[in-house]
Design a protein around this motif. Structure first.
Motif, PDB file in Angstrom:
ATOM      1  N   UNK A   1       0.821  -1.208   0.000  1.00  0.00           N
ATOM      2  CA  UNK A   1       0.000   0.000   0.000  1.00  0.00           C
ATOM      3  C   UNK A   1       0.855   1.259   0.000  1.00  0.00           C
ATOM      4  N   UNK A   2       2.133   1.114   0.319  1.00  0.00           N
ATOM      5  CA  UNK A   2       3.065   2.239   0.299  1.00  0.00           C
ATOM      6  C   UNK A   2       4.417   1.742  -0.188  1.00  0.00           C
ATOM      7  N   UNK A   3       5.109   2.600  -0.905  1.00  0.00           N
ATOM      8  CA  UNK A   3       6.453   2.268  -1.373  1.00  0.00           C
ATOM      9  C   UNK A   3       7.485   2.584  -0.306  1.00  0.00           C
ATOM     10  N   UNK A   4       7.196   3.600   0.489  1.00  0.00           N
ATOM     11  CA  UNK A   4       8.125   4.064   1.517  1.00  0.00           C
ATOM     12  C   UNK A   4       7.312   4.666   2.652  1.00  0.00           C
ATOM     13  N   UNK A   5       7.718   4.389   3.867  1.00  0.00           N
ATOM     14  CA  UNK A   5       7.083   4.997   5.036  1.00  0.00           C
ATOM     15  C   UNK A   5       8.193   5.598   5.886  1.00  0.00           C
ATOM     16  N   UNK A   6       8.056   6.865   6.189  1.00  0.00           N
ATOM     17  CA  UNK A   6       9.024   7.541   7.041  1.00  0.00           C
ATOM     18  C   UNK A   6       8.380   7.837   8.385  1.00  0.00           C
ATOM     19  N   UNK A   7       9.187   7.731   9.436  1.00  0.00           N
ATOM     20  CA  UNK A   7       8.721   8.000  10.789  1.00  0.00           C
ATOM     21  C   UNK A   7       9.523   9.146  11.382  1.00  0.00           C
ATOM     22  N   UNK A   8       8.825  10.116  11.916  1.00  0.00           N
ATOM     23  CA  UNK A   8       9.473  11.236  12.584  1.00  0.00           C
ATOM     24  C   UNK A   8       9.063  11.235  14.043  1.00  0.00           C
ATOM     25  N   UNK A   9      10.028  11.018  14.936  1.00  0.00           N
ATOM     26  CA  UNK A   9       9.689  10.939  16.358  1.00  0.00           C
ATOM     27  C   UNK A   9       9.827  12.299  17.030  1.00  0.00           C
ATOM     28  N   UNK A  10       9.409  12.328  18.285  1.00  0.00           N
ATOM     29  CA  UNK A  10       9.474  13.531  19.119  1.00  0.00           C
ATOM     30  C   UNK A  10       8.636  14.684  18.578  1.00  0.00           C
ATOM     31  N   UNK A  11       7.502  14.375  17.991  1.00  0.00           N
ATOM     32  CA  UNK A  11       6.562  15.383  17.531  1.00  0.00           C
ATOM     33  C   UNK A  11       5.698  15.784  18.723  1.00  0.00           C
ATOM     34  N   UNK A  12       5.600  17.045  19.005  1.00  0.00           N
ATOM     35  CA  UNK A  12       4.757  17.526  20.092  1.00  0.00           C
ATOM     36  C   UNK A  12       3.397  17.917  19.524  1.00  0.00           C
ATOM     37  N   UNK A  13       2.351  17.332  20.042  1.00  0.00           N
ATOM     38  CA  UNK A  13       0.989  17.642  19.616  1.00  0.00           C
ATOM     39  C   UNK A  13       0.233  18.280  20.774  1.00  0.00           C
ATOM     40  N   UNK A  14      -0.428  19.375  20.497  1.00  0.00           N
ATOM     41  CA  UNK A  14      -1.275  20.059  21.473  1.00  0.00           C
ATOM     42  C   UNK A  14      -2.650  20.170  20.840  1.00  0.00           C
ATOM     43  N   UNK A  15      -3.658  19.636  21.514  1.00  0.00           N
ATOM     44  CA  UNK A  15      -5.007  19.593  20.940  1.00  0.00           C
ATOM     45  C   UNK A  15      -6.032  19.512  22.064  1.00  0.00           C
ATOM     46  N   UNK A  16      -7.260  19.702  21.699  1.00  0.00           N
ATOM     47  CA  UNK A  16      -8.351  19.561  22.652  1.00  0.00           C
ATOM     48  C   UNK A  16      -9.103  18.277  22.307  1.00  0.00           C
ATOM     49  N   UNK A  17      -9.314  17.433  23.302  1.00  0.00           N
ATOM     50  CA  UNK A  17     -10.049  16.181  23.100  1.00  0.00           C
ATOM     51  C   UNK A  17     -11.058  16.040  24.225  1.00  0.00           C
ATOM     52  N   UNK A  18     -12.314  15.918  23.833  1.00  0.00           N
ATOM     53  CA  UNK A  18     -13.420  15.772  24.773  1.00  0.00           C
ATOM     54  C   UNK A  18     -13.381  16.854  25.851  1.00  0.00           C
ATOM     55  N   UNK A  19     -13.112  18.094  25.410  1.00  0.00           N
ATOM     56  CA  UNK A  19     -13.127  19.245  26.301  1.00  0.00           C
ATOM     57  C   UNK A  19     -11.868  19.458  27.119  1.00  0.00           C
ATOM     58  N   UNK A  20     -10.895  18.583  26.971  1.00  0.00           N
ATOM     59  CA  UNK A  20      -9.668  18.675  27.770  1.00  0.00           C
ATOM     60  C   UNK A  20      -8.489  19.045  26.875  1.00  0.00           C
ATOM     61  N   UNK A  21      -7.669  19.980  27.334  1.00  0.00           N
ATOM     62  CA  UNK A  21      -6.458  20.347  26.610  1.00  0.00           C
ATOM     63  C   UNK A  21      -5.411  19.251  26.821  1.00  0.00           C
ATOM     64  N   UNK A  22      -4.893  18.719  25.730  1.00  0.00           N
ATOM     65  CA  UNK A  22      -3.931  17.616  25.794  1.00  0.00           C
ATOM     66  C   UNK A  22      -2.615  18.037  25.161  1.00  0.00           C
ATOM     67  N   UNK A  23      -1.528  17.551  25.723  1.00  0.00           N
ATOM     68  CA  UNK A  23      -0.191  17.728  25.165  1.00  0.00           C
ATOM     69  C   UNK A  23       0.467  16.354  25.162  1.00  0.00           C
ATOM     70  N   UNK A  24       0.805  15.885  23.986  1.00  0.00           N
ATOM     71  CA  UNK A  24       1.357  14.538  23.844  1.00  0.00           C
ATOM     72  C   UNK A  24       2.588  14.547  22.950  1.00  0.00           C
ATOM     73  N   UNK A  25       3.476  13.619  23.200  1.00  0.00           N
ATOM     74  CA  UNK A  25       4.585  13.365  22.300  1.00  0.00           C
ATOM     75  C   UNK A  25       4.145  12.222  21.396  1.00  0.00           C
ATOM     76  N   UNK A  26       4.278  12.403  20.077  1.00  0.00           N
ATOM     77  CA  UNK A  26       3.815  11.402  19.121  1.00  0.00           C
ATOM     78  C   UNK A  26       4.886  11.132  18.081  1.00  0.00           C
ATOM     79  N   UNK A  27       4.603  10.150  17.234  1.00  0.00           N
ATOM     80  CA  UNK A  27       5.449   9.806  16.099  1.00  0.00           C
ATOM     81  C   UNK A  27       4.633  10.069  14.846  1.00  0.00           C
ATOM     82  N   UNK A  28       5.203  10.825  13.921  1.00  0.00           N
ATOM     83  CA  UNK A  28       4.525  11.155  12.677  1.00  0.00           C
ATOM     84  C   UNK A  28       4.905  10.135  11.612  1.00  0.00           C
ATOM     85  N   UNK A  29       3.910   9.522  10.993  1.00  0.00           N
ATOM     86  CA  UNK A  29       4.115   8.536   9.935  1.00  0.00           C
ATOM     87  C   UNK A  29       3.728   9.187   8.615  1.00  0.00           C
TER      88      UNK A  29
END
Length: 119
Positions: A41-69
């Protein structure tokens, strides 16, 4: 324009697509990346770690470290790759975005097409 650049593909199904999603950790991202490659389904997949995400989920402000694919594929594979990501993603509501680059090298586009069209 250089003849080695693609500006408009032969058809919309041949158009290069970059599919992006964020995952909670490297293990989850690697697992999904391997599924996408194993299922052609993909020829190449790159992963970028240490991505900081700040978002609101179910009324709560969240800050998470994620991996971007970031998966390189073709527009013709969009429905399949979307389904596989949704099925294998640990989040209740995963971010799944797709972008079509306006220009890319002919050789790279040909390689992506050959990889995702393998039987």
């Amino acid at each position: 324009m250089s003849p080695s650049l693609i500006n408009t593909p032969l058809s919309t199904e041949d158009h290069l697509l970059v599919v992006v999603t964020a995952l909670p950790d490297v293990d989850a991202a690697k697992g999904l990346a391997r599924v996408l490659i194993d299922e052609n389904l993909a020829a190449c997949v790159q992963l970028g770690s240490n991505i900081q995400s700040i978002y609101r989920w179910e009324g709560k402000l969240c800050e998470e470290q994620e991996v971007l694919l970031s998966a390189k594929t073709l527009a013709s594979k969009w429905q399949e790759i979307l389904s596989v990501i949704q099925k294998n993603h640990p989040y209740e509501l995963p971010e799944i975005l797709a972008f079509s680059p306006e220009q890319y090298s002919q050789q790279y586009g040909d390689w992506v097409q050959a990889e995702v069209n393998k039987a």
